[in-house]
Design an enzyme around this catalytic site. Structure first.
Site, PDB file in Angstrom:
ATOM      1  N   HIS A 248       0.813  -1.219   0.000  1.00  0.00           N
ATOM      2  CA  HIS A 248       0.000   0.000   0.000  1.00  0.00           C
ATOM      3  C   HIS A 248       0.846   1.269   0.000  1.00  0.00           C
ATOM      4  O   HIS A 248       0.310   2.371   0.066  1.00  0.00           O
ATOM      5  CB  HIS A 248      -0.934   0.008   1.214  1.00  0.00           C
ATOM      6  CG  HIS A 248      -1.886  -1.147   1.231  1.00  0.00           C
ATOM      7  ND1 HIS A 248      -2.943  -1.254   0.361  1.00  0.00           N
ATOM      8  CD2 HIS A 248      -1.910  -2.270   1.991  1.00  0.00           C
ATOM      9  CE1 HIS A 248      -3.597  -2.380   0.586  1.00  0.00           C
ATOM     10  NE2 HIS A 248      -2.989  -3.026   1.571  1.00  0.00           N
ATOM     11  N   ARG A 249       2.165   1.093  -0.068  1.00  0.00           N
ATOM     12  CA  ARG A 249       3.034   2.272  -0.059  1.00  0.00           C
ATOM     13  C   ARG A 249       2.820   3.134  -1.303  1.00  0.00           C
ATOM     14  O   ARG A 249       2.999   4.346  -1.277  1.00  0.00           O
ATOM     15  CB  ARG A 249       4.500   1.850   0.052  1.00  0.00           C
ATOM     16  CG  ARG A 249       5.394   2.950   0.612  1.00  0.00           C
ATOM     17  CD  ARG A 249       6.831   2.468   0.671  1.00  0.00           C
ATOM     18  NE  ARG A 249       6.958   1.271   1.475  1.00  0.00           N
ATOM     19  CZ  ARG A 249       7.420   1.253   2.713  1.00  0.00           C
ATOM     20  NH1 ARG A 249       7.772   2.366   3.293  1.00  0.00           N
ATOM     21  NH2 ARG A 249       7.524   0.123   3.367  1.00  0.00           N
ATOM     22  N   GLY A 250       2.420   2.493  -2.402  1.00  0.00           N
ATOM     23  CA  GLY A 250       2.209   3.232  -3.641  1.00  0.00           C
ATOM     24  C   GLY A 250       1.152   4.305  -3.493  1.00  0.00           C
ATOM     25  O   GLY A 250       1.340   5.458  -3.920  1.00  0.00           O
ATOM     26  N   VAL A 253       2.537   7.133  -1.152  1.00  0.00           N
ATOM     27  CA  VAL A 253       3.557   7.959  -1.805  1.00  0.00           C
ATOM     28  C   VAL A 253       2.936   8.824  -2.901  1.00  0.00           C
ATOM     29  O   VAL A 253       3.240  10.019  -3.011  1.00  0.00           O
ATOM     30  CB  VAL A 253       4.676   7.076  -2.400  1.00  0.00           C
ATOM     31  CG1 VAL A 253       5.587   7.898  -3.299  1.00  0.00           C
ATOM     32  CG2 VAL A 253       5.485   6.433  -1.285  1.00  0.00           C
TER      33      VAL A 253
END
Length: 317
Positions: A248-250, A253
């Site tokens: 879920h970092r996408g 970010v």
């Protein structure tokens, strides 16, 4: 630029490499984006551009340094050291700060990051996740705040980067040799002019440097007031799902970078265009790659998804 110190090549004078410069400026506006991974051809001004950023930021905030972590650096040089003799004989805790302490609130730059020792990779991952550097020796420990923007560059032909470290970088850019003869001529002309007269060359570009530094400082100041509408968040999520982004970092970010992009252009609200403009930077290193995928193939596939999810917003060529 520090008084009496020879200037490095000005950031605003770097010809070409538009995406790398953009990624660095976005991280300067919002360090929460998480850094920049710049992989590509040798001799394409990756190191020059990163070091120039430190000189640029010092114009408005001298505490935001760009610290270089060289390959082969010892553990003590990176994390710092404790004087055990003083601690045992006098009870005094003497801590010698390392490169991580120097990078606090600034940027930590690792050239040839794909060749970095595995132990130091683990250290960087731990500190980047916690925001604290802990040094322990013989039961004696010292800790200090350590928040930095990690920037790594290298040539992927010389070695692979560990997936855990790749994911830690907020943005990723592929730095390629410029093909346009006009841009190549400008690169050579500026490089020769700088070599002939470093101080004079910097003076000629000082106006552009001051203006760019001021725009970054202003965007940073007003960042928290930039609104991120729910509709834009929904588009970000839809795009990440369609792209098959790992983890879920996408989404996180891309939300940060879209807002930083809006702040840089002086807007009060994030628009779909801000997602379009920065989707490749935030997602290209988070999507599944086929065995023979090139960087260009991955980018084309992502651009097609952007067109389908956020149409009819303009997509950069």
């Amino acid at each position: 630029m520090i008084d009496n110190e020879p200037p490095v090549f000005p950031f605003s004078a770097v010809a070409g490499q538009v995406e790398l410069k953009r990624a660095l400026l976005l991280c300067a506006v919002d360090p929460r984006i998480g850094g920049v991974l710049a992989l590509g051809d040798r001799g394409t001004a990756k190191s020059t551009t990163v070091r120039a950023l430190g000189q640029l930021l010092a114009l408005t905030d001298p505490d935001r340094a760009v610290v270089t972590l060289p390959l082969g650096a010892s553990e003590d040089r990176v994390i710092g050291s404790i004087d055990l003799e003083a601690a045992l004989t006098t009870g005094e805790r003497r801590f010698a700060p390392g490169l991580l302490a120097a990078a606090h609130r600034g940027f930590l730059y690792v050239d040839e990051v794909n060749l970095l020792d595995d132990y130091l990779v683990d250290v960087l991952l731990d500190v980047a996740a916690s925001g604290v550097n802990v040094v322990e020796r013989e039961g004696i420990s010292h800790r200090h705040p350590c928040e930095f923007v990690l920037v790594g560059s290298g040539n992927p032909e010389e070695g692979e980067l560990r997936p855990q470290l790749t994911d830690r970088f907020g943005l990723a850019t592929t730095v390629s040799t410029e093909r346009d003869p006009a841009v190549r001529r400008e690169i050579i002309r500026r490089r020769l002019d700088f070599a002939d007269d470093r101080a004079g060359f910097y003076r000629r570009w000082s106006g552009a440097e001051v203006e760019l530094a001021a725009s970054v400082a202003e965007a940073r100041r007003r960042l928290d007031s930039v609104d991120l509408p729910d509709a834009v968040v929904e588009s970000i999520i839809e795009l990440c799902v369609a792209a098959g982004a790992i983890g879920h970092r996408g989404e996180v970010v891309l939300s940060y970078v879209a807002r930083a992009g809006a702040a840089l252009r002086g807007a009060d609200q994030v628009e779909q265009r801000d997602v379009v403009d920065h989707a490749l930077l935030a997602l290209r290193h988070r999507v599944h790659r086929e065995a023979f995928d090139s960087a260009e193939t991955v980018d084309r596939r992502l651009l097609d998804l952007v067109r389908s999810v956020i149409a009819p917003a303009p997509v950069p060529a």
